[in-house]
Scaffold this motif. Structure first.
Motif, mmCIF file in Angstrom:
data_model
loop_
_atom_site.group_PDB
_atom_site.id
_atom_site.type_symbol
_atom_site.label_atom_id
_atom_site.label_comp_id
_atom_site.label_asym_id
_atom_site.label_seq_id
_atom_site.Cartn_x
_atom_site.Cartn_y
_atom_site.Cartn_z
ATOM 1 N N VAL A 29 9.181 -1.319 -3.909
ATOM 2 C CA VAL A 29 9.375 -2.731 -3.593
ATOM 3 C C VAL A 29 9.604 -3.485 -4.898
ATOM 4 C CG1 VAL A 29 8.364 -4.795 -2.541
ATOM 5 C CG2 VAL A 29 7.847 -2.539 -1.598
ATOM 6 N N VAL A 30 10.647 -4.303 -4.925
ATOM 7 C CA VAL A 30 10.907 -5.183 -6.061
ATOM 8 C C VAL A 30 10.485 -6.594 -5.676
ATOM 9 C CG1 VAL A 30 12.706 -6.261 -7.487
ATOM 10 C CG2 VAL A 30 12.789 -3.801 -7.001
ATOM 11 N N VAL A 31 9.692 -7.227 -6.536
ATOM 12 C CA VAL A 31 9.196 -8.580 -6.286
ATOM 13 C C VAL A 31 9.712 -9.496 -7.390
ATOM 14 C CG1 VAL A 31 7.159 -10.050 -6.034
ATOM 15 C CG2 VAL A 31 7.114 -7.688 -5.176
ATOM 16 N N ALA A 32 10.424 -10.545 -7.018
ATOM 17 C CA ALA A 32 10.895 -11.547 -7.974
ATOM 18 C C ALA A 32 9.889 -12.684 -8.024
ATOM 19 C CB ALA A 32 12.259 -12.082 -7.552
ATOM 20 N N PHE A 33 9.399 -12.998 -9.220
ATOM 21 C CA PHE A 33 8.428 -14.082 -9.403
ATOM 22 C C PHE A 33 8.991 -15.028 -10.450
ATOM 23 C CE2 PHE A 33 4.183 -15.485 -11.304
ATOM 24 C CZ PHE A 33 3.898 -16.355 -10.269
ATOM 25 N N GLY A 34 9.623 -16.101 -9.978
ATOM 26 C CA GLY A 34 10.242 -17.038 -10.897
ATOM 27 C C GLY A 34 11.256 -17.913 -10.194
ATOM 28 N N GLY A 35 12.151 -18.478 -10.971
ATOM 29 C CA GLY A 35 13.176 -19.357 -10.430
ATOM 30 C C GLY A 35 14.393 -18.599 -9.935
ATOM 31 N N GLY A 36 15.478 -19.334 -9.749
ATOM 32 C CA GLY A 36 16.665 -18.742 -9.161
ATOM 33 C C GLY A 36 17.276 -17.625 -9.985
ATOM 34 N N SER A 37 17.235 -17.733 -11.316
ATOM 35 C CA SER A 37 17.824 -16.689 -12.160
ATOM 36 C C SER A 37 17.073 -15.370 -12.014
ATOM 37 C CB SER A 37 17.818 -17.132 -13.628
ATOM 38 O OG SER A 37 18.658 -18.246 -13.816
ATOM 39 N N GLN A 85 0.828 -1.207 0.000
ATOM 40 C CA GLN A 85 0.000 0.000 0.000
ATOM 41 C C GLN A 85 0.862 1.257 0.000
ATOM 42 O OE1 GLN A 85 -2.729 -0.408 3.303
ATOM 43 N NE2 GLN A 85 -3.704 -2.228 2.434
ATOM 44 N N ASP A 86 0.471 2.227 -0.818
ATOM 45 C CA ASP A 86 1.152 3.526 -0.904
ATOM 46 C C ASP A 86 2.607 3.398 -1.345
ATOM 47 O OD1 ASP A 86 -1.190 4.826 0.074
ATOM 48 O OD2 ASP A 86 -0.615 4.283 2.114
ATOM 49 N N ARG A 87 2.922 2.334 -2.107
ATOM 50 C CA ARG A 87 4.276 2.139 -2.609
ATOM 51 C C ARG A 87 4.204 1.645 -4.055
ATOM 52 N NH1 ARG A 87 7.166 -1.221 2.318
ATOM 53 N NH2 ARG A 87 9.084 -0.513 1.311
ATOM 54 N N SER A 88 5.219 1.967 -4.830
ATOM 55 C CA SER A 88 5.322 1.392 -6.168
ATOM 56 C C SER A 88 5.917 -0.006 -6.038
ATOM 57 C CB SER A 88 6.224 2.255 -7.053
ATOM 58 O OG SER A 88 5.650 3.513 -7.278
ATOM 59 N N VAL A 89 5.229 -0.990 -6.608
ATOM 60 C CA VAL A 89 5.669 -2.381 -6.551
ATOM 61 C C VAL A 89 6.061 -2.808 -7.958
ATOM 62 C CG1 VAL A 89 5.032 -4.747 -5.950
ATOM 63 C CG2 VAL A 89 4.143 -2.833 -4.595
ATOM 64 N N PHE A 90 7.294 -3.260 -8.127
ATOM 65 C CA PHE A 90 7.801 -3.692 -9.429
ATOM 66 C C PHE A 90 7.954 -5.214 -9.421
ATOM 67 C CE2 PHE A 90 9.241 0.673 -8.886
ATOM 68 C CZ PHE A 90 8.822 1.248 -10.087
ATOM 69 N N LEU A 91 7.118 -5.876 -10.199
ATOM 70 C CA LEU A 91 7.143 -7.333 -10.298
ATOM 71 C C LEU A 91 8.029 -7.725 -11.483
ATOM 72 C CD1 LEU A 91 5.468 -10.051 -9.265
ATOM 73 C CD2 LEU A 91 4.654 -9.877 -11.617
ATOM 74 N N ILE A 92 9.076 -8.497 -11.218
ATOM 75 C CA ILE A 92 10.003 -8.937 -12.257
ATOM 76 C C ILE A 92 9.813 -10.434 -12.460
ATOM 77 C CG2 ILE A 92 12.430 -9.175 -12.898
ATOM 78 C CD1 ILE A 92 12.984 -6.664 -11.220
ATOM 79 N N SER A 93 9.503 -10.819 -13.694
ATOM 80 C CA SER A 93 9.233 -12.224 -13.992
ATOM 81 C C SER A 93 9.578 -12.501 -15.445
ATOM 82 C CB SER A 93 7.764 -12.562 -13.697
ATOM 83 O OG SER A 93 7.542 -13.955 -13.772
ATOM 84 N N SER A 94 9.412 -13.759 -15.851
ATOM 85 C CA SER A 94 9.733 -14.167 -17.216
ATOM 86 C C SER A 94 8.455 -14.589 -17.947
ATOM 87 C CB SER A 94 10.729 -15.330 -17.193
ATOM 88 O OG SER A 94 10.102 -16.501 -16.703
ATOM 89 N N PRO A 95 8.486 -14.614 -19.277
ATOM 90 C CA PRO A 95 7.285 -14.975 -20.033
ATOM 91 C C PRO A 95 6.732 -16.348 -19.670
ATOM 92 C CG PRO A 95 8.914 -13.998 -21.494
ATOM 93 C CD PRO A 95 9.589 -14.198 -20.166
ATOM 94 N N THR A 96 7.596 -17.334 -19.491
ATOM 95 C CA THR A 96 7.113 -18.683 -19.199
ATOM 96 C C THR A 96 6.416 -18.744 -17.849
ATOM 97 O OG1 THR A 96 8.849 -19.689 -20.544
ATOM 98 C CG2 THR A 96 7.792 -21.091 -18.902
#
Length: 262
Positions: free
Chosen positions: A102-110, A38-49
């Protein structure tokens, strides 16, 4: 259904990382962490698959984060390079990223390694959240704060220690993993068990068939035990000055073999 229980907690000099494990853990963790969205920019980083296979499961986060910017990167190790990191920094800056982002990683280890490095370096460090979707990342890569990208001279040679605020090892995400990815993750759990938790080794031997079949109910306690074992080591040696080097068992030779084999 194996529901997520009390989070594990990894304490470090910047606070603590909450680690939620189990089926239903993602929705539970999003609801329990309004201060992250809430009240923050959230950047979700993920891959197409990953987005193709699991994107619909992000509905709780999309509902909870009023400002959610989704950024795609290449699948696999190709994401872990300076050009991709630079593109992410530029995109985040253009989208209004600030020190409280906030940076959010959605994916595997890479994806986790890359996104963590970007979080560690954007505006000298912003909050980081890990949503690991592979078994290997859930039992190992997403826990402990090590982030990195690759350069021509070698793998993981540029990086930073940047602990995440939250790790969610949602068991349901493991259903779509191919058999080879399940085996890779199980080998890492076996390594952790052989080093640190022989009871976990016994569980893996006993439940091997449902584990290899990707059964979330069988996988969740294995992930939790492996994560707990790693938490203990990382808390005692957060910057890999001694005991934590045990966790590199097999990695050094593995990287050399990968390089030699192209």
């Amino acid at each position: 259904m194996e529901t997520a229980g009390e989070p594990l907690r990894l304490r470090h000099d910047r606070g603590e990382t909450r680690i939620v494990v189990g089926e239903g853990g993602f929705e539970q963790a999003v609801a329990a962490s309004p201060e992250l969205w809430q009240d923050r920019s959230v950047f979700l980083i993920s891959s197409p698959t990953v987005l193709r296979l699991q994107g619909e499961s992000l509905a709780p986060l999309r509902a909870a984060a009023p400002v959610l910017v989704e950024l795609e990167v290449p699948d696999g190790e190709a994401a872990k390079c300076l050009d991709v990191a630079g593109n992410l920094w530029e995109a985040m800056a253009r989208a209004g990223g600030k020190r409280d982002s906030v940076v959010v990683a959605f994916g595997g280890g890479s994806v986790g390694d890359l996104a963590g490095f970007v979080a560690a370096t954007f505006l000298r460090g912003v909050t980081f959240v890990q949503l690991p979707t592979t078994l290997l990342a859930q039992v190992d890569a997403a826990i402990g704060g090590k982030t990195a990208i690759d350069i021509a001279a070698g793998k993981n040679l540029v990086g930073a220690f940047h602990p995440s605020a939250l790790v969610v090892a949602e068991s349901a995400w493991l259903r779509t993993l191919p058999p080879a990815e399940l085996r890779s993750g199980l080998v890492e759990a076996i390594k952790m068990a052989a080093l640190l938790d022989l009871d976990l080794l016994t569980r893996i031997e006993r439940d091997l068939e449902p584990l290899l079949a990707g059964d979330p109910a069988a996988l969740a306690p294995v992930v939790r035990s492996a994560a707990a074992a790693k938490v203990g080591v990382v808390e005692r040696d957060p910057y890999e000055a001694g005991e934590r080097q045990l966790l590199n068992y097999g990695h050094t030779f593995g990287h050399a073999l990968e390089a030699a084999a192209g």
